[in-house]
Design an enzyme around this catalytic site. Structure first.
Site: not given
Length: 474
Positions: A81, A156, A180
């Site tokens: 990420k 996210s 997330s």
């Protein structure tokens, strides 16, 4: 090996690499080519680190041929990420604010992956600073769901969810402050683990809310997830929140079955979020399957979801504003609209609100601990619905429809989401399994038993057959 190379699991790849029937170099080349061919639809990657990945793959292959083994991640590609530092590569947080932010060192988890011989394939899409999205006014488009490109991947860790589901990487790292890791895993049909607070160091990862942030793996199978967690977990003296404990063994109970486990089943949590009948039925099916496998299942309740949401969001917003206050004052135009408006709202919170939320957190932790004293794990819905259409996510949806994952950020307990069926329209449904602090091994034990007793892992998104999309929002 019956699965295509791009859909092989970490465990399958590890066995193939060790047996020299899978080449890390050819595997890495194949995945880079797959990303090049198909990621124009999913937007999972912000940057493919092809040269680095091929160099790491060549090193791993040479070591394997020389009889050197670094463990099950040796030669296996992984994605990060894009709030996790990778030395020499930008960490943009999907934001104009950090478009030229070049990492000068690896995050602690990146160091752990490299030491295990993993191949870092690239940086993956996120919501802006892990909070603002899905947004269409950022430097990169938002990630889309490989099961249906018109739909949301969850936030996210959106790119991480899309990348694993699409077969771009067999594993990816995400972060979880209110859900997330678990929400993208749920919406993309994966296994996602938010570990116990402090089990995995957050050094070198851009913070959102220091007292709620967690880092964890997203994979296709439970076994793969446990293998990743084994590598990631461990004490880091440079992270003040890192737990100083013996090296964990999250994989220790895999294959042990669930006979004798005490399971608390919480249908009321989904009901409070108006979960659909499909979701409630799928989660009830998990409880039934665990009982059929030998677990003792009892219906229980937790404090109201609204209490967890009010507490967690007050803490999250307050701590996020403290981090972003200098930039929101000096350069607000470099934030996307969604994050900018959420941060401006956070600026209205005063110190007494934050302190009251911390007090409430203590009460909620105690209440959950009392319930958990009777059980080894608890089971509940992970989301109220299948993944929604990406263009229909409201700016302040976190407040009007609080995530079912937030209770376990507030408590810091480990929590995993995994696929437990599909909607009538073919979208993944997911269950959430939570456990005692540092009880990841027991969660994996139950999750793997359920996974082995069901057929959901045999179904993959048919991304190659998806029509190219050209949406006005992009």
């Amino acid at each position: 090996m019956s699965a295509p190379l791009h859909f092989m699991t970490v465990s399958e790849l590890a066995k193939g690499i060790a047996a020299r029937t899978v080449s890390p170099v050819e595997l890495t080349k194949a995945l880079i080519a797959r990303v090049a061919a198909l990621d124009g639809m999913t937007h999972a990657f912000i940057e493919v680190t092809a040269d680095l990945a091929l160099a790491q793959a060549k090193k791993a292959e040479d070591e394997v041929m020389a009889g050197i083994s670094r463990g099950p991640l040796h030669g296996v590609p992984v994605g990060l990420k894009d709030i996790i530092d990778l030395k020499g590569v930008r960490t943009t947080a999907h934001s104009h604010q950090l478009i030229d932010n070049w990492a000068t060192d690896d995050a602690f988890v990146t160091q752990k992956l490299k030491a295990a011989g993993a191949v870092i394939l690239g940086k993956l899409a996120t919501h802006e600073f892990a909070m603002g999205g899905p947004s269409f006014d950022l430097p990169f488009p938002p990630a889309r769901n490989p099961w249906n490109l018109a739909h949301f991947t969850g936030g996210s860790s959106s790119g991480s969810g899309a990348a694993v589901a699409a077969g771009f990487v067999p594993a990816a790292l995400g972060t979880d402050t209110g859900g997330s890791i678990r929400l993208p895993a749920a919406f993309c049909g994966l296994v996602g683990m938010k570990p116990t607070y402090g089990l995995v160091s957050r050094r070198g990862v851009l913070p959102l809310s220091q007292s709620l942030d967690h880092i964890g793996p997203m994979t296709w199978t439970v076994e793969d997830n446990a293998l990743l967690m084994k590598v990631l977990a461990g004490h880091d003296r440079l992270d003040p929140a890192s737990a100083d404990r013996p090296d964990p063994t999250p994989e220790a109970l895999l294959g042990a079955g669930v006979k004798g486990l005490r399971v608390g089943y919480i249908p009321s949590l989904g009901a409070q979020a108006d979960a659909t009948n499909e979701v409630q039925s799928a989660v009830a099916g998990v409880a039934t399957t665990l009982a059929d496998l030998g677990a003792t299942v009892e219906e229980v309740t937790l404090p109201p979801l609204a209490d967890f949401a009010a507490c967690g969001m007050m803490i999250l917003l307050s701590e996020a504003f403290a981090i972003h206050e200098p930039n929101i004052q000096a350069r607000p135009e470099l934030y996307g609209e969604i994050l900018r408006d959420r941060l401006l709202l956070a600026g209205l919170i005063d110190a007494s609100d934050y302190v009251q939320a911390l007090r409430m957190r203590t009460e909620l932790v105690a209440a959950v601990a009392k319930t958990m004293s009777r059980f080894d794990i608890i089971v509940c819905a992970a989301t109220a619905t299948p993944t929604p259409v990406i263009t229909e996510i409201p700016k302040f949806g976190l407040f009007s429809k609080p995530p079912l994952t937030i209770p376990f950020n507030v408590t810091g307990m480990p929590s995993l989401t995994m696929c437990c069926g599909f909607s009538a329209s073919g979208l993944p449904l997911s269950v959430q399994i939570a456990g005692h602090a540092f009880g990841e091994a027991t969660i994996y034990r139950a999750a793997q038993a359920y996974e082995a007793a069901t057929a959901w892992r045999a179904r993959r998104p048919a991304l190659e057959a998806a029509a190219p999309m050209s949406l006005a929002a992009e």
